[in-house]
Design an enzyme around this catalytic site. Structure first.
Site, PDB file in Angstrom:
ATOM      1  N   GLU A 188       0.841  -1.194   0.000  1.00  0.00           N
ATOM      2  CA  GLU A 188       0.000   0.000   0.000  1.00  0.00           C
ATOM      3  C   GLU A 188       0.872   1.239   0.000  1.00  0.00           C
ATOM      4  O   GLU A 188       1.785   1.370   0.835  1.00  0.00           O
ATOM      5  CB  GLU A 188      -0.883   0.036   1.250  1.00  0.00           C
ATOM      6  CG  GLU A 188      -2.007  -0.962   1.255  1.00  0.00           C
ATOM      7  CD  GLU A 188      -2.981  -0.712   2.411  1.00  0.00           C
ATOM      8  OE1 GLU A 188      -4.148  -1.088   2.266  1.00  0.00           O
ATOM      9  OE2 GLU A 188      -2.593  -0.136   3.436  1.00  0.00           O
ATOM     10  N   CYS A 189       0.607   2.159  -0.908  1.00  0.00           N
ATOM     11  CA  CYS A 189       1.273   3.459  -0.958  1.00  0.00           C
ATOM     12  C   CYS A 189       2.793   3.284  -0.919  1.00  0.00           C
ATOM     13  O   CYS A 189       3.394   2.879  -1.901  1.00  0.00           O
ATOM     14  CB  CYS A 189       0.755   4.353   0.169  1.00  0.00           C
ATOM     15  SG  CYS A 189       1.018   6.118  -0.114  1.00  0.00           S
ATOM     16  N   GLY A 190       3.451   3.551   0.210  1.00  0.00           N
ATOM     17  CA  GLY A 190       4.889   3.360   0.284  1.00  0.00           C
ATOM     18  C   GLY A 190       5.303   1.941  -0.024  1.00  0.00           C
ATOM     19  O   GLY A 190       6.347   1.693  -0.641  1.00  0.00           O
TER      20      GLY A 190
END
Length: 438
Positions: free
Chosen positions: A325-327
């Site tokens: 997720e994201c990072g």
């Protein structure tokens, strides 16, 4: 269980300062303080935990149904003497559409049956503060205001002018905080610097507690608390993606909603943690690996040199599912370009390359339909989440999309994220699975 919601007419009005100070101050008085955060902000809840010594959960009426909101609130309040809910944005600010599912602080207050304590930034005004408070009190009669805390107040005359006007409309002033530039927490590009990375956090929270304790009537505030309304409850927001789940956890990967871990554990899943920054690979005996969001852009060089982690992650992904997720999505890609324009090779498990040198704020809810069967659910399953980042996609590559998504305003769903084999990733953070059909 009694409690109240700390809210304000706008963002930046002082909610976090007041909420954290009160949590710490009541704890220092010997109370067991439960805490929750309205909305999807995953940073504030970690500060709540540091202030209270207890887990705090995000409650989001846009992404969560009433049973999940009630269940997580009850968990936060379990064995506590007082529940403090920190609001988000302005009191009535939320997503468009159904007012019962808009994510606003006022909506949460109504669902839990808790009164609102309104924090008013009175810098640059005096009696006008009463007009603002009156508007908040009358906008929705179902939202009950217990009183007002004045923030950034001037001298005694300033406080007296604002307080006298508020008293004429029947709203008690529970405290008045003077301007104090020393009472601040450090910030980073996603808001506050994470609780784990804030130097001398305990001392800072103690200073906040002393500050609010000196200027707010804690006895009156506790007396204003009201019982939560009873409701049907559950705590499982997303089915466990596997029996044994390996989760990356360190300064680069820390944005995982606590309520997801709670639900997985209560469903019988086993959680283990590992640190990519310490060059640790995912445990071999895990069945699934989750790379949360965080700040990989601040540690890109170290991650690129963490060969045991990268090789172990690639070996894991050859046999078992991985989601980022994201990072975590950025770390699964080919290249991560940092703020200085330096390019760092990541895991290469997805074709995407991302950049923090080319920044653009992306923020908002996401209504996502899975594009293919995977560990997070079958094709067509709907996940509700939130996206908040400054990084941009430099090159998407040729991987198919992880999901089709739109924001809270609706419209045509567009491809988001990437998937390749057992590996998936996207920029949005999952808050809960939806019960609605695809």
């Amino acid at each position: 269980m009694k409690g109240f919601v700390i809210a304000a007419p706008r963002s930046g009005g002082g909610k976090t300062t007041v909420a954290l100070g009160l949590m710490r101050a009541f704890r220092q008085r010997g109370l067991r303080v439960g805490a929750v955060k309205n909305g999807p902000d995953y940073i504030d809840s970690a500060f709540h935990g540091a202030a209270t010594g207890r887990p705090s959960f995000n409650l989001d009426s846009w992404a969560m149904d009433d049973c999940l909101v009630a269940g997580l609130a009850a968990t936060a309040a379990q064995d506590a003497d007082l529940l403090i809910a920190e609001g988000s944005m302005g009191l009535f600010d939320g997503a468009p559409g159904d007012l019962a599912r808009n994510g606003a602080s006022a909506t949460l207050a109504k669902k839990l049956g808790l009164p609102v304590v309104l924090v008013l930034d009175v810098s640059g005004q005096a009696q006008t503060a009463a007009a603002v408070a009156l508007g908040c009190a009358r906008f929705d009669p179902e939202v009950k205001l217990a009183g007002v805390i004045l923030n950034k107040a001037g001298g005694e005359r300033h406080v007296r002018l604002a307080a006298s006007a508020l008293e004429t409309i029947g709203l008690p002033v529970l405290g008045a905080l003077p301007r104090d530039a020393k009472i601040v927490l450090p910030e980073r590009h996603l808001g506050l610097v994470q609780a784990a990375d804030t130097a001398d956090l305990g001392a800072k929270l103690d200073a906040l507690a002393a500050f609010v304790g000196a200027h707010i009537d804690l006895d009156a505030l506790r007396a204003a608390a009201q019982p939560m309304v009873p409701a049907s409850a559950r705590t499982n927001a997303l089915d466990p993606p596997a029996q044994r789940i390996a989760v990356a956890r360190d300064a680069a990967f820390s944005f995982l909603y606590p309520h997801l871990l709670l639900g997985w554990r209560r469903a019988g899943a086993e959680i283990s943690f590992f640190s990519p920054l310490q060059d640790e690979p995912p445990p071999r005996d895990a069945d699934f690996c989750w790379l949360p969001g965080g700040y990989p852009e601040l540690h890109a060089g170290k991650l690129a040199n963490a060969q045991k982690f990268l090789q172990g992650l690639r070996a894991f992904a050859s046999e078992k599912p991985v989601h980022g997720e994201c990072g975590g999505y950025m770390a699964l890609g080919e290249i991560l370009t940092d703020a200085d324009g330096l390019r760092h090779r990541m895991a290469g498990l997805l074709s995407v390359s991302t950049s923090f040198a080319k920044r653009k704020l992306t923020l908002g809810y996401r209504h996502a339909t899975l594009a293919a069967d995977g560990a997070l659910g079958p094709r067509g399953k709907i996940l509700l989440g939130h996206e908040f980042h400054h990084a941009t996609i430099e090159t998407l590559g040729d991987d198919p999309a992880f999901a089709l998504a739109c924001d809270a305003h609706g419209g045509e769903k567009k491809p988001v994220g990437s998937r390749r084999g057992r590996v998936t990733g996207s920029f949005f953070h999952v808050i809960a699975a939806s019960n609605e059909g695809s």
